[in-house]
Design a protein around this motif. Structure first.
Motif, short mmCIF file in Angstrom:
data_model
loop_
_atom_site.label_atom_id
_atom_site.label_comp_id
_atom_site.label_asym_id
_atom_site.label_seq_id
_atom_site.Cartn_x
_atom_site.Cartn_y
_atom_site.Cartn_z
N ILE A 65 20.05 74.35 94.18
CA ILE A 65 18.79 73.25 94.08
C ILE A 65 18.59 72.69 95.21
CG2 ILE A 65 18.48 71.02 92.86
CD1 ILE A 65 20.06 71.97 90.45
N LEU A 66 19.28 72.25 96.00
CA LEU A 66 19.00 71.55 97.25
C LEU A 66 17.95 72.50 98.22
CD1 LEU A 66 22.54 69.78 98.03
CD2 LEU A 66 20.40 68.60 97.38
N ALA A 67 18.54 73.73 98.18
CA ALA A 67 17.62 74.70 98.93
C ALA A 67 16.25 74.67 98.53
CB ALA A 67 18.38 76.01 98.96
N ASP A 68 16.48 74.99 97.23
CA ASP A 68 14.74 74.99 96.47
C ASP A 68 13.92 73.72 96.86
OD1 ASP A 68 15.22 77.41 95.62
OD2 ASP A 68 15.58 76.91 93.68
N MET A 69 14.67 72.73 96.75
CA MET A 69 14.07 71.35 97.10
C MET A 69 13.56 71.26 98.77
SD MET A 69 16.21 68.11 95.32
CE MET A 69 15.06 66.88 95.77
N GLU A 70 14.36 71.72 99.36
CA GLU A 70 13.73 71.76 100.99
C GLU A 70 12.54 72.77 100.96
OE1 GLU A 70 15.51 72.81 105.44
OE2 GLU A 70 17.05 72.97 103.36
N LEU A 126 7.74 69.36 89.83
CA LEU A 126 8.80 70.33 89.91
C LEU A 126 9.75 69.43 90.83
CD1 LEU A 126 10.30 72.75 89.52
CD2 LEU A 126 9.01 73.93 91.25
N LEU A 127 9.39 68.91 92.03
CA LEU A 127 10.21 68.14 92.97
C LEU A 127 11.18 67.07 92.08
CD1 LEU A 127 8.60 67.58 96.22
CD2 LEU A 127 10.62 68.76 95.97
N LYS A 128 10.49 66.46 91.32
CA LYS A 128 11.28 65.34 90.64
C LYS A 128 12.18 66.09 89.75
CE LYS A 128 10.16 61.54 87.47
NZ LYS A 128 10.75 61.98 86.28
N HIS A 129 11.69 67.22 89.01
CA HIS A 129 12.88 68.02 88.06
C HIS A 129 13.80 68.29 88.83
CE1 HIS A 129 13.47 70.73 84.67
NE2 HIS A 129 13.88 71.70 85.68
N LEU A 130 13.65 69.06 90.17
CA LEU A 130 14.79 69.27 90.70
C LEU A 130 15.79 68.27 91.35
CD1 LEU A 130 12.86 71.98 93.20
CD2 LEU A 130 14.94 72.51 91.46
N GLY A 131 15.09 67.02 91.68
CA GLY A 131 15.94 65.84 92.18
C GLY A 131 16.81 65.24 90.83
N GLU A 132 16.47 65.55 89.92
CA GLU A 132 17.15 64.93 88.50
C GLU A 132 18.41 65.86 88.40
OE1 GLU A 132 14.19 64.83 85.57
OE2 GLU A 132 13.63 62.52 86.35
N GLY A 133 18.37 67.15 89.05
CA GLY A 133 19.72 67.96 89.13
C GLY A 133 19.35 69.10 88.16
N PHE A 134 18.02 69.64 87.80
CA PHE A 134 17.65 70.71 87.08
C PHE A 134 17.30 71.90 87.83
CE2 PHE A 134 16.98 66.68 84.28
CZ PHE A 134 18.02 66.99 83.39
N PRO A 135 17.61 73.04 87.34
CA PRO A 135 17.17 74.18 88.05
C PRO A 135 15.33 74.45 87.66
CG PRO A 135 18.33 74.90 86.14
CD PRO A 135 18.53 73.54 86.21
#
Length: 372
Positions: free
Chosen positions: A140-145, A174-183
């Protein structure tokens, strides 16, 4: 069509042992220390399909060709992989190239095997859900970056080009979605959404299908009463993912046996088929794939297609000319083909039917394509 599944997990959970068993060849190192696998090992594995053996009895072909899945053994990820820890960037790039992920999680006790997540302490308790969450978080962190870079760029461009605003808004959501820990795979989408182009171009790690693989000890091959397996199944179900139980060490031992010896070995454990056969089939199904079949004196063969494909596109799997010059498909259901002893018998009993361009191919169709 070529499909690939990446085998991932923390170091020392049994990935390379599983890979060795999958390929029935000792292509990957299987040592008890982190990062023993540095370069990804890839091998193509046949999809077990008893239907081909039935067709071969009738058609008596020169050869039988089964559908395949490519498995890649990717070196163990660790906490911080998204920031490059433990050669993480390189490993993440290897995952990005795969169609789906087989996430191996240790579900057995063994004080002699290092548990990397806990700093290498041999007495650290086994925590399958915690291990799975480490890998998921790093992806998830890699996708956020990756997405943040795209968002920063498109947001600036949208100031001069208002037509880009929908894509910028979609990236922000989508950034918000990832930031909440969701794939990414759980992010809602529909036809025409501006996020679709972003998903297609960036190949997000957490947008891939995942199968969780519970690796158990050889005295617990079903994992039915294993609390670690139960915990992992519940976690996977919350993620909308499938789980398969495998004893990687037992499967590695099986790999060196003949078919008859392997069958006898499995029966001694009360098993009808190898857990790796189940894993391969599940990977195939998870990717939304199926097989249509062809039968003749030269070969009996399974051809891979995506569920929902129409006859002309399936014909193109065999050769692009078949799709371009498609006339029709002569189709017999597998059960009818076997029941009537082949194409001639199926035709005589009215079970062979001509299908046109709008026909949606079904798994197990025995087909001959006519083309210009």
């Amino acid at each position: 069509m070529s499909l690939s599944v990446g085998i991932v997990g923390l170091p020392n959970v049994g990935k390379s042992t599983l890979f060795n068993a999958l390929t029935k060849r000792q292509q990957a190192a299987a040592e008890n220390y982190p990062f023993c696998t540095i370069e990804p090992n890839t091998a193509v594995v046949e999809v077990s399909d008893a239907r081909l053996d039935e067709l071969a009895k009738i058609a008596k072909p020169e050869q039988v060709i089964r559908a395949t899945v490519a498995f890649t053994d990717i070196a163990g990820l660790v906490k911080g992989a998204s920031k490059g820890e433990g050669l993480g960037n390189k490993f993440l790039a290897n995952i990005r190239e795969c169609d789906a992920v087989l996430h191996v999680v240790r579900c057995f006790e063994n004080e002699d095997i290092i548990h990397v997540q806990e700093g290498g302490g041999k007495s650290a308790p086994i925590d399958p859900v915690g291990d799975a969450e480490v890998i998921e978080t790093e992806l998830i962190l890699a996708d956020m970056e990756q997405l943040q870079k795209r968002f920063d760029k498109i947001r600036k461009e949208a100031q001069a080009k208002p037509q880009l605003r929908p894509e910028a808004d979609a990236c922000e959501a989508l950034l918000k979605h990832l930031g909440e820990g969701f794939p990414v795979r759980s992010f809602p989408r529909s036809e025409g959404d501006p996020i679709l182009n972003v998903l297609k171009e960036l190949h997000f790690l957490t947008d891939k299908k995942v199968i969780y693989c519970a690796n158990v000890a050889d005295d617990d091959v079903t994992g039915e009463s294993n609390p670690h397996v139960v915990a992992l199944r519940e976690y996977a179900a919350r993620q909308g993912c499938e789980t398969v139980v495998v004893c990687a060490q037992m499967e590695a031992d099986l790999a060196g046996l003949s078919d008859d010896e392997a069958r006898e070995f499995l029966q001694s454990y009360g098993l009808e088929e190898s857990s790796l056969d189940r894993t391969i089939k599940l990977a195939y199904e998870t990717l939304g794939l199926a097989s249509f079949l062809t039968a003749g004196p030269k070969e009996v063969r399974a051809w891979t297609f995506r569920r929902g494909w129409k006859a002309p596109k399936c014909a193109g799997v065999i050769h692009t000319d078949f799709e371009k010059g498609f006339i029709r498909a002569q189709v017999v259901a597998f059960d009818d083909y076997v029941k009537y002893g082949g194409e001639a018998g199926a035709r005589e009993h009215g079970a062979l039917r001509p299908e046109g361009r709008d026909y949606e191919m079904r798994d197990g169709d025995v087909v001959e394509f006519l083309f210009n």
